[in-house]
Design an enzyme around this catalytic site. Sequence first.
Site, PDB file in Angstrom:
ATOM      1  N   THR A 228       0.839  -1.186   0.000  1.00 24.95           N
ATOM      2  CA  THR A 228       0.000   0.000   0.000  1.00 24.95           C
ATOM      3  C   THR A 228       0.881   1.245   0.000  1.00 24.95           C
ATOM      4  O   THR A 228       2.011   1.220   0.511  1.00 24.95           O
ATOM      5  CB  THR A 228      -0.898   0.085   1.250  1.00 24.95           C
ATOM      6  OG1 THR A 228      -0.081   0.311   2.405  1.00 24.95           O
ATOM      7  CG2 THR A 228      -1.731  -1.163   1.426  1.00 24.95           C
ATOM      8  N   ASP A 229       0.363   2.335  -0.564  1.00 26.16           N
ATOM      9  CA  ASP A 229       0.994   3.616  -0.291  1.00 26.16           C
ATOM     10  C   ASP A 229       0.814   3.867   1.207  1.00 26.16           C
ATOM     11  O   ASP A 229      -0.087   3.322   1.848  1.00 26.16           O
ATOM     12  CB  ASP A 229       0.344   4.728  -1.118  1.00 26.16           C
ATOM     13  CG  ASP A 229       1.276   5.911  -1.331  1.00 26.16           C
ATOM     14  OD1 ASP A 229       2.229   6.069  -0.547  1.00 26.16           O
ATOM     15  OD2 ASP A 229       1.051   6.687  -2.281  1.00 26.16           O
ATOM     16  N   TRP A 230       1.670   4.691   1.772  1.00 23.06           N
ATOM     17  CA  TRP A 230       1.708   4.838   3.220  1.00 23.06           C
ATOM     18  C   TRP A 230       0.390   5.430   3.742  1.00 23.06           C
ATOM     19  O   TRP A 230       0.025   6.546   3.424  1.00 23.06           O
ATOM     20  CB  TRP A 230       2.894   5.702   3.609  1.00 23.06           C
ATOM     21  CG  TRP A 230       4.129   4.906   3.942  1.00 23.06           C
ATOM     22  CD1 TRP A 230       4.890   5.026   5.077  1.00 23.06           C
ATOM     23  CD2 TRP A 230       4.765   3.879   3.174  1.00 23.06           C
ATOM     24  NE1 TRP A 230       5.944   4.132   5.044  1.00 23.06           N
ATOM     25  CE2 TRP A 230       5.887   3.414   3.898  1.00 23.06           C
ATOM     26  CE3 TRP A 230       4.480   3.279   1.942  1.00 23.06           C
ATOM     27  CZ2 TRP A 230       6.730   2.400   3.440  1.00 23.06           C
ATOM     28  CZ3 TRP A 230       5.320   2.266   1.487  1.00 23.06           C
ATOM     29  CH2 TRP A 230       6.418   1.845   2.222  1.00 23.06           C
TER      30      TRP A 230
END
Length: 804
Positions: A228-230
């Site tokens: 995932t993106d952060w």
Amino acid sequence: MKHKELIAKMTLEEKASLMSGKDFWQSQEIEHLGINSIFFADGPHGIRRQAVAADKLGLNLGNPATCFPTAATVANSWNAELGEKVGEYLGEEAIAQEVNVLLGPGVNMKRNPLCGRNFEYFSEDPYLAGKMAASYIRGIQSYGISACVKHFAVNNQEKRRMSIDAIVDERTLRELYLTAFEIAVKEGKTKAVMSSYNKLNGTYTNENMHIMQAILRGEWEYDGTVITDWGGSNDRVSGLLAGNELEMPTTAGETDQEIVQAIRDGKLEEVVLDECVDRLLELIFTTESAYKKPHAKFNVERHHRVSQKVAEESIVLLKNEGNILPLKYGKKVAVVGDFAKDARYQGAGSSLVNPTILDHTLDCFQESGIDSIGFEPGFERYGKRNTEKIQKACELAKQADVTLLYIGLDEVTEAEGLDRQSMKIPDNQIELLHALHEVNPNMIAILSCGSAVEMPWIHKVRGLVHGYLGGQAGARAILRVLSGDVNPSGKLAESYPFRYEDTPSYHHFPGEEASVEYREGLFIGYRYYDTAKVDVLFPFGFGLSYTTFAYAIIDVTENLVSFDLTNTGQVAGMEVAQLYVGCQSSHIFRPKKELKGFKKVFINAGETKRVTIPFDDKTFRYFNVKTNQWEVEEADYIIMVGASSADIRLQDSLYVKGTIAPLPYDKEKLPSYFSGMIKKVHVDEFEQLLGRNVPQSIWNRGKPLGYTDTIEQCQYAKGLFGRLLFRFVTFSYWTLKKIGKRSTANLIMMSIYYQPLRGMARMTGGIINMPMLDGIIMMINGRFFKGVGHVLSERRKMKKATTK
């Protein structure tokens, strides 16, 4: 599964624990099984391993690393081999800093020139972006570590990027917004993919079964890890079902329990978790093996020189009236512009690199051979008018044969988390330009920015050199072009319209509150301008040289095109020959031409080379929404070879046998798309293209706010607490901007204002958990005292659990 025996030794809880981070930058470990943490670092054009607070989220200063030119810059080189070289040096530095996964490159399309992160992306064209990305990935992974191509997918704006719903028809999705990822996966063989924050057609991308399972895992046969993106995880179990293995950063074990409970409740089969664990273990073990080989600190000077070489080949000469460039020996030069003193060389946000060395123009003149008579800043960097500085600059320019004017966009205008407000260069810089022209018309502008800008002032400069964001050695590279030591060979990887209003997505960017409609369909960039016959300032693929090139003798077969390329000038140079293909049939709407190949060739003065560009599986294909697969239309195709999308030098036709698929569209119902005139597509026609109704684009202001609603939406909250929270955030932003803390102000917008409320739990490393967030949401929705009690109660429970 590759690690079946090891997985069999794990408890359910241990398997679940691997699915989220240990902290903000490391994966989880299981010591007794020999499973170690691996380290992630931002790094599209340089390693950003945080020097302090490495276990905390933030944009802290990274360890020194070579700041290479940004992706938008290197794309202008049109040189995949050069991109691979950049990747190799990034890989070497990642090894030196003990980084396992480098978070880059970014391949999202430049749908609109105002996207604040365009400097991190390659192009408006998926073929060019994909080929450059694949080369970066091969280079990075040649050192055994992993690249992580991002952001999958349709992340084309920064405003509301964590909640916006991108509404895109299937053909446009496949042909434009997924093709670069496809090339990165199939040709680059990336070991990791980062899912994007946004929704796609109603579903968060990391939960989107269509793109994550049917396409990425199914059609492309990708067997690597998805991260995932952060803070980009919404529903953890749904993400896992879609094959998004690793959630970053840590949630202090909270989502691990969600996974365990889902398996116990029968909502998630354990075999799905096992497969996700297996793919993550493969990433851990393969990147760990890179450190079994001896490795040393990288050669700082050598990497700096490579960064300079990359910048030199990526600089674009846009105007050279009367051959004012290269500068003639003995010409007296006045240097004007704040960017000459303090170079603008990279963007802002997560890609910010702490350079090992940093060249500034004023420090490099002596070795350049250019005779500088002095320097004046001329303008305030962040837009404030200063008449005195303009006057001093004009006095200097009067004494010179030529004025070098360094202008562009500042660091906080092009930044992650925010889109630009306009395509204009700041007014104070243009005011300076006009004043300088009055006293000395021999002016050469040197432009520093990471994306397209308007240039209504271009008639007042005789030369225009665009360095984009050239990294730590970019200033010296530009001087070498100005002096003639380097013959410029860069060509634009994006179109430059005359006005922002000319752009195809002008009416639909950045969308309304809840969604953004991609009504322009396939027609972005040159695909629109060429098809709709809209004049542009500089076309896609454009770039001048200090020499000239002639194209001749085209030969087209079913597999390739070949032609002669001659350097007809007086100096050696490199030319980017571009292959475009246009279908002659009118049964299926298409852009007039599309890039299907390119080759950069070095040729000595007077020399001729035979150039061959092969066709591939993407040369003639289109995506058919009726058959739900790639097809080839049986038709005559125009094979075009040129120096830009608007400068076609050779062409021939080729009859291509098709796959005989049913026609996907009713021509009468899609007149805008068949004509290419898509600036004002009515919603009814867009729905015909989509095959469904478009969702409501405005927030429902009457409903209570929930996990996926944002701080921005708190302005409509039922509770006073929610509205005060919104006002506090906006006041903080306004105050910081007013006192000159623009970077911090931007950080508030990026990480707080547009953040879904769930981010309070997902991005605080366990300080706030989801039950506590439930209490905060109660407060926002008007049940203040009950919410406070709930927060305090859950906080006590959490403390009690951690002390056991």
